[in-house]
Design an enzyme around this catalytic site. Structure first.
Site, PDB file in Angstrom:
ATOM      1  N   GLU A 161       0.819  -1.206   0.000  1.00 38.52           N
ATOM      2  CA  GLU A 161       0.000   0.000   0.000  1.00 38.52           C
ATOM      3  C   GLU A 161       0.858   1.264   0.000  1.00 38.52           C
ATOM      4  OE1 GLU A 161      -2.269  -3.004   2.660  1.00 38.52           O
ATOM      5  OE2 GLU A 161      -0.210  -2.625   1.987  1.00 38.52           O
ATOM      6  N   ALA A 170      20.113 -49.865  -4.691  1.00 42.85           N
ATOM      7  CA  ALA A 170      20.171 -50.573  -3.415  1.00 42.85           C
ATOM      8  C   ALA A 170      21.307 -50.076  -2.537  1.00 42.85           C
ATOM      9  CB  ALA A 170      20.308 -52.077  -3.662  1.00 42.85           C
ATOM     10  N   LEU A 180      22.536 -28.636  -0.569  1.00 47.15           N
ATOM     11  CA  LEU A 180      21.189 -28.261  -0.116  1.00 47.15           C
ATOM     12  C   LEU A 180      20.948 -26.755  -0.138  1.00 47.15           C
ATOM     13  CD1 LEU A 180      20.666 -30.718   2.874  1.00 47.15           C
ATOM     14  CD2 LEU A 180      19.796 -30.950   0.531  1.00 47.15           C
ATOM     15  N   ARG A 207      20.879 -22.358  -5.795  1.00 44.51           N
ATOM     16  CA  ARG A 207      22.025 -22.006  -6.621  1.00 44.51           C
ATOM     17  C   ARG A 207      21.668 -21.132  -7.826  1.00 44.51           C
ATOM     18  NH1 ARG A 207      23.015 -27.194  -4.683  1.00 44.51           N
ATOM     19  NH2 ARG A 207      22.192 -28.318  -6.491  1.00 44.51           N
ATOM     20  N   SER A 266      21.951 -42.220  -6.113  1.00 45.43           N
ATOM     21  CA  SER A 266      20.746 -41.645  -6.711  1.00 45.43           C
ATOM     22  C   SER A 266      21.019 -40.460  -7.637  1.00 45.43           C
ATOM     23  CB  SER A 266      19.791 -41.186  -5.600  1.00 45.43           C
ATOM     24  OG  SER A 266      20.382 -40.171  -4.810  1.00 45.43           O
ATOM     25  N   GLU A 269      13.203 -32.539   0.900  1.00 45.25           N
ATOM     26  CA  GLU A 269      13.943 -33.424  -0.003  1.00 45.25           C
ATOM     27  C   GLU A 269      14.605 -34.475   0.874  1.00 45.25           C
ATOM     28  OE1 GLU A 269      16.548 -31.632  -2.869  1.00 45.25           O
ATOM     29  OE2 GLU A 269      15.346 -29.801  -2.979  1.00 45.25           O
ATOM     30  N   THR A 308      20.472 -38.800   4.165  1.00 46.40           N
ATOM     31  CA  THR A 308      20.741 -38.187   2.862  1.00 46.40           C
ATOM     32  C   THR A 308      22.087 -37.480   2.866  1.00 46.40           C
ATOM     33  OG1 THR A 308      18.384 -37.906   2.375  1.00 46.40           O
ATOM     34  CG2 THR A 308      19.916 -36.443   1.223  1.00 46.40           C
TER      35      THR A 308
END
Length: 377
Positions: free
Chosen positions: A58, A170, A210, A213, A174, A300, A202
């Site tokens: 405003e 396994a 993490l 970027r 990843s 994540e 992780t």
């Protein structure tokens, strides 16, 4: 319910578009836009809240309108504030400018406002109307509404999986399941989020940064982009200062059961869960994050933490990036959850959006829990 004209809708739509300029910068405040229109229907002022602690929408719109604000209509995506915080009350600024009417999309859920801004305007003789494009305005600030009304952040769980629903080999490997376009999209989600949550597993397996970027130019903003708070659930204090993320700028919160014996940098804060269970209570952590002003939480995580978030019914939205790969039956699944025996026990998803990002599919869905009211969420 007030009757709104086509022009009213057009002006509020513009105010909502302006509000979106703050998606990467305003938290813990809500995104707010304002448009001021004179009695001839001409736009004489536009404004958007840009950063917490800086003037509200405003104020920017009134500065642009100057004397033309007298007798004008102000369209605001959120009820003008009525209290002194880091900035003076916007309701008083509108009164002082002499506007004749204020149209707000939705009341402010903040208990410090909660209708008092509209009442303040009405007491000064200014006409008010509320409810124009209400749902769009609430969706824009879903995290702010979730935090102020339910005492927890709006939680989005991100998963990246193959077509056969696997998230890691396994052995835990990843990187990378998805392509560059999907990974760039993740960076934009990180930029919009107040905080990013993962688990110690992780960090131990992938040693990720993490962080966000993208540059200010890539985000289309001015100044230094905000880094989301990085939160790691480390119930057993398995992490050490040698992990990559601890050497990068930006605040980090370690959620554990007892203080870590390690000496971390000054940007690392520790929060201990006080219950007697062996693992950090995720519901208690959500309450703590809300108290820290976290509106939107991006998760994540590996299958264990992802499953625990779903099991505790803490996930509001699921974002799944699915890659055209088959990883085999021994690869790891998306979420570890208790076994179910009937289809009616399954967690349902309300699919909101499906699109291609390069060769990958991005699915966005609202999580629908069985027998759970909004108040319980």
């Amino acid at each position: 319910m007030a009757e709104f004209s086509r022009q009213d809708h057009q002006m509020m739509a513009l105010a909502l578009k302006l509000a979106g300029q703050g998606r990467y910068t305003v938290s813990p405040n809500p995104m707010v836009g304002c448009v001021i229109v004179d009695h001839q229907g001409n736009i004489v002022g536009r404004g958007a809240h840009q950063r917490a602690g800086e003037p509200h929408a405003e104020v920017y719109a009134l500065r642009e309108a100057a004397d033309k604000a007298r007798g004008a209509i102000a369209y605001v995506t959120l009820e003008p504030c009525s209290h002194y915080g880091r900035t003076p009350p916007c309701a008083q600024a509108l009164i002082d400018a002499g506007v004749s009417k204020v149209v707000a999309a939705v009341p402010d859920p903040n208990p410090q406002v909660a209708g008092q801004g509209l009442a303040m305007l009405q007491k000064a003789g200014i006409n008010t109307a509320v409810g124009l494009m209400r749902e769009q305005a609430k969706a824009l600030n879903r995290g702010f509404f979730c935090r102020t009304q339910h005492g927890r952040p709006f939680v989005t769980l991100k998963l990246a999986a193959s077509l056969d629903g696997k998230t890691a080999m396994a052995n835990g490997h990843s990187q990378w399941i998805t392509g560059e376009a999907a990974r760039l999209d993740v960076q934009r989600h990180r930029a919009k989020s107040c905080a990013l949550l993962t688990g110690s597993g992780t960090v131990l397996i992938d040693d990720p940064s993490l962080n966000m970027r993208l540059s200010a130019a890539e985000l289309g903003i001015e100044g230094v982009p905000r880094q989301p708070l990085r939160i790691i659930v480390d119930s057993k204090n398995q992490l050490t200062p040698g992990h990559r993320l601890f050497s990068l700028e930006g605040d980090i919160l370690l959620a554990n059961k007892r203080p870590s014996p390690h000496m971390y940098p000054r940007n690392v804060y520790q929060w201990q869960c006080q219950d007697k269970k062996p693992r950090v209570s995720l519901p208690a952590l959500m309450v703590h994050l809300a108290q820290r002003g976290i509106n939107n939480l991006w998760v994540e995580a590996g299958a264990a933490l992802a499953g625990a978030m779903l099991e505790h019914k803490l996930v509001d939205e699921l974002v799944l990036y699915q890659a055209p790969k088959l990883m085999g039956d021994k690869a790891k699944g998306m979420a570890l959850m208790p076994s179910l025996s009937h289809m009616d026990q399954a967690t349902n998803l309300n699919l909101l959006d499906v699109r291609m990002l390069g060769d990958d599919i991005k699915l966005t869905a609202r999580v629908c829990y069985q027998n759970l009211t909004t108040q319980q969420r």
